[in-house]
Design a protein around this motif. Structure first.
Motif, PDB file in Angstrom:
ATOM      1  N   ASN A 155       0.813  -1.216   0.000  1.00 31.63           N
ATOM      2  CA  ASN A 155       0.000   0.000   0.000  1.00 31.63           C
ATOM      3  C   ASN A 155       0.843   1.261   0.000  1.00 31.63           C
ATOM      4  O   ASN A 155       0.302   2.361  -0.015  1.00 31.63           O
ATOM      5  CB  ASN A 155      -0.930   0.018   1.223  1.00 31.63           C
ATOM      6  CG  ASN A 155      -2.072  -0.975   1.089  1.00 31.63           C
ATOM      7  OD1 ASN A 155      -2.447  -1.340  -0.023  1.00 31.63           O
ATOM      8  ND2 ASN A 155      -2.608  -1.415   2.198  1.00 31.63           N
ATOM      9  N   ALA A 156       2.166   1.116   0.036  1.00 29.39           N
ATOM     10  CA  ALA A 156       3.048   2.279  -0.061  1.00 29.39           C
ATOM     11  C   ALA A 156       2.843   2.932  -1.432  1.00 29.39           C
ATOM     12  O   ALA A 156       2.349   2.301  -2.372  1.00 29.39           O
ATOM     13  CB  ALA A 156       4.496   1.848   0.122  1.00 29.39           C
ATOM     14  N   PRO A 157       3.231   4.204  -1.575  1.00 32.26           N
ATOM     15  CA  PRO A 157       3.009   4.897  -2.848  1.00 32.26           C
ATOM     16  C   PRO A 157       3.671   4.199  -4.035  1.00 32.26           C
ATOM     17  O   PRO A 157       4.646   3.456  -3.878  1.00 32.26           O
ATOM     18  CB  PRO A 157       3.633   6.275  -2.594  1.00 32.26           C
ATOM     19  CG  PRO A 157       3.554   6.469  -1.119  1.00 32.26           C
ATOM     20  CD  PRO A 157       3.765   5.103  -0.530  1.00 32.26           C
ATOM     21  N   GLN A 158       3.139   4.452  -5.198  1.00 37.01           N
ATOM     22  CA  GLN A 158       3.691   3.915  -6.442  1.00 37.01           C
ATOM     23  C   GLN A 158       5.168   4.294  -6.534  1.00 37.01           C
ATOM     24  O   GLN A 158       5.546   5.441  -6.327  1.00 37.01           O
ATOM     25  CB  GLN A 158       2.932   4.500  -7.638  1.00 37.01           C
ATOM     26  CG  GLN A 158       3.222   3.813  -8.957  1.00 37.01           C
ATOM     27  CD  GLN A 158       2.232   2.702  -9.254  1.00 37.01           C
ATOM     28  OE1 GLN A 158       1.367   2.422  -8.452  1.00 37.01           O
ATOM     29  NE2 GLN A 158       2.357   2.082 -10.407  1.00 37.01           N
ATOM     30  N   GLY A 159       6.023   3.299  -6.840  1.00 36.51           N
ATOM     31  CA  GLY A 159       7.449   3.574  -7.004  1.00 36.51           C
ATOM     32  C   GLY A 159       8.225   3.661  -5.703  1.00 36.51           C
ATOM     33  O   GLY A 159       9.418   3.967  -5.714  1.00 36.51           O
ATOM     34  N   HIS A 160       7.596   3.377  -4.577  1.00 33.10           N
ATOM     35  CA  HIS A 160       8.226   3.544  -3.268  1.00 33.10           C
ATOM     36  C   HIS A 160       9.481   2.678  -3.101  1.00 33.10           C
ATOM     37  O   HIS A 160      10.448   3.073  -2.443  1.00 33.10           O
ATOM     38  CB  HIS A 160       7.213   3.210  -2.187  1.00 33.10           C
ATOM     39  CG  HIS A 160       7.695   3.397  -0.785  1.00 33.10           C
ATOM     40  ND1 HIS A 160       7.920   4.635  -0.239  1.00 33.10           N
ATOM     41  CD2 HIS A 160       8.018   2.491   0.185  1.00 33.10           C
ATOM     42  CE1 HIS A 160       8.338   4.498   1.010  1.00 33.10           C
ATOM     43  NE2 HIS A 160       8.406   3.208   1.285  1.00 33.10           N
TER      44      HIS A 160
END
Length: 448
Positions: free
Chosen positions: A410-415
């Protein structure tokens, strides 16, 4: 009747705490065994079932089927244990263990689509229990990701049996069934009690587990001509075999589905299926690096360990293990094949959410075309901050320390991955300026 909180049942043996849910066939309560101080679940028939013509004969069959479930659950870890049967007034009650854990539905909502291996492991364990249930003449009738609980130990358990509906075969309550995306159309309109109902619902639950989305409702497929989107069109990394197995079991007409759970799951229990899954990845390296440990970590969604393993493998590929960090000259000559392998593994097992190429695309959207991936270009600090904001590395005008980063899908895209930029003690801006943009330049050169 519907019982309220604090209601005492069975001579004070149980105390109602709350309603857990209402389905087409029954009401499920969380209760407490007063003497043992133990949480239990009590399921009763839905009040509307009393209107069924054969309800007067219901008690004998309820007890018989409850006894069968108690015998089966004593030998099956994937079946919720049945502890008691009793009658409160004219209401029949089935007492089961309260299972601590997380429903498959909530697990997918929290983490996103599950790795194919994990989802298949859960469903095959539930399928083995279902096969025995069908063998004694019972059908669950209410399978969905909501009714599969993953224990804290990681073992799946099938809960919330639709016993009342299975007994009252002439009742017409199936049109009120919840969880519509997981129900075959014949359960709504024909009141079917065949094992193929459970086959469809278990396959639909597997569909949800590997895609994170609900399948098209069967009634819309039947009467509005809507199509069922194949799972691998939503998640391309899904194997052809799993894609086909799901579609076969979700065939619209019962006669076109596998007629038993055992028949349906057979292709997913063969040795060559697991060999095929492990061999599908290209783990090539120009410098002899073994990427299998990283593959295993990503398959099992151990994101932080995978991130740290990625840095270790990059240092090994670049010959920088002793130094412990990557410099620009080494990034500029990093082996293309190894960079491709690392990126492909991250993209595949995060379902396109993480990876170097994902980060590069975000970076390119923030800078002008003329300097998108130029090493040493004079990018302004604001651009770095906006990039960090999108990836979740920078928030509230502060670069986060590594220990403060989330390591979930669920971390941001590209994290992720992030360790390669030397992410520590708030030095992310400097580290990224030195290495991150150079890596994006290398990706461009390597056509990644």
């Amino acid at each position: 009747m519907v019982w309220s909180e604090q209601q005492l049942l069975h001579g004070g043996k149980y105390k109602i705490e709350k309603i857990l849910g209402r389905g087409a066939f029954g009401i499920t309560y969380k209760a407490v065994h007063q003497l043992l101080n133990q949480d239990v679940v009590i399921k009763t028939p839905h009040e509307s079932l009393r209107l069924a013509p054969d309800y007067p004969n219901y008690g004998e069959e309820f007890i018989k089927q409850g006894q069968l479930l108690a015998q089966l659950s004593a030998d099956l870890d994937s079946l919720v244990p049945v502890r008691d049967l009793f009658q409160e007034g004219d209401t029949y009650c089935l007492v089961m263990d309260f299972i601590s854990g997380e429903s498959l539905w909530n697990l997918v909502q929290r983490t996103g689509p599950l790795p194919e291996t994990d989802a298949v492991e859960y469903i095959t364990q539930i399928g083995s229990a279902l096969n025995l249930i069908h063998g004694v003449g019972l059908v669950h009738l209410d399978i969905s990701p909501h009714n599969i609980v993953v224990r804290n130990s990681g073992k799946p358990v099938l809960i919330d049996f639709g016993i009342p509906g299975d007994i009252l075969r002439d009742s017409n309550v199936s049109s009120h069934i919840d969880n519509k995306p997981f129900r075959p159309y014949e359960l709504y309109y024909q009141g079917s009690r065949h094992a193929t109902v459970d086959v469809y619902s278990l396959a639909a639950s597997l569909y949800h587990a590997v895609t994170g989305l609900n399948p098209t409702e069967s009634i819309y497929r039947k009467y509005d001509g809507e199509d069922l989107v194949p799972p691998n069109q939503l998640v391309p990394s899904i194997s052809d075999r799993l894609n086909q197995v799901i579609l076969q079991a979700m065939a619209l007409e019962p006669k076109d589905r596998p007629q038993s759970v055992q028949e349906w799951l057979q292709p997913l229990t063969e040795d060559d299926y697991f060999i095929c899954l492990s061999e599908v990845d290209d783990l090539s390296s120009d410098v002899g690096v073994d990427y299998r440990p990283l593959q295993d970590l990503l398959i099992h969604r151990k994101w932080q360990e995978a991130d740290q393993e990625t840095l270790a493998l990059m240092l090994k590929a670049a010959g920088r293990e002793e130094e412990g960090w990557l410099d620009i000259p080494d990034i500029n000559k990093f082996p293309c094949k190894d960079l491709y392998t690392l990126n492909t593994l991250w993209v595949k097992y995060s379902n396109g959410r993480f990876g170097f190429s994902v980060q590069k695309q975000i970076w390119q959207s923030l800078v002008t075309e003329s300097v998108q991936v130029t090493p040493g270009a004079d990018y302004d600090y604001e651009t770095y901050c906006r990039f960090g904001d999108q990836l979740g590395w920078h928030t509230n005008e502060k670069w986060l320390d590594y220990v403060d980063l989330p390591f979930t899908l669920n971390a941001p895209q590209g994290h992720l991955p992030v360790s390669y930029v030397g992410f520590f003690s708030g030095w992310a801006y400097f580290a990224f300026f030195m290495g991150g943009v150079s890596l994006f330049s290398r990706l461009e050169i390597c056509s990644i």
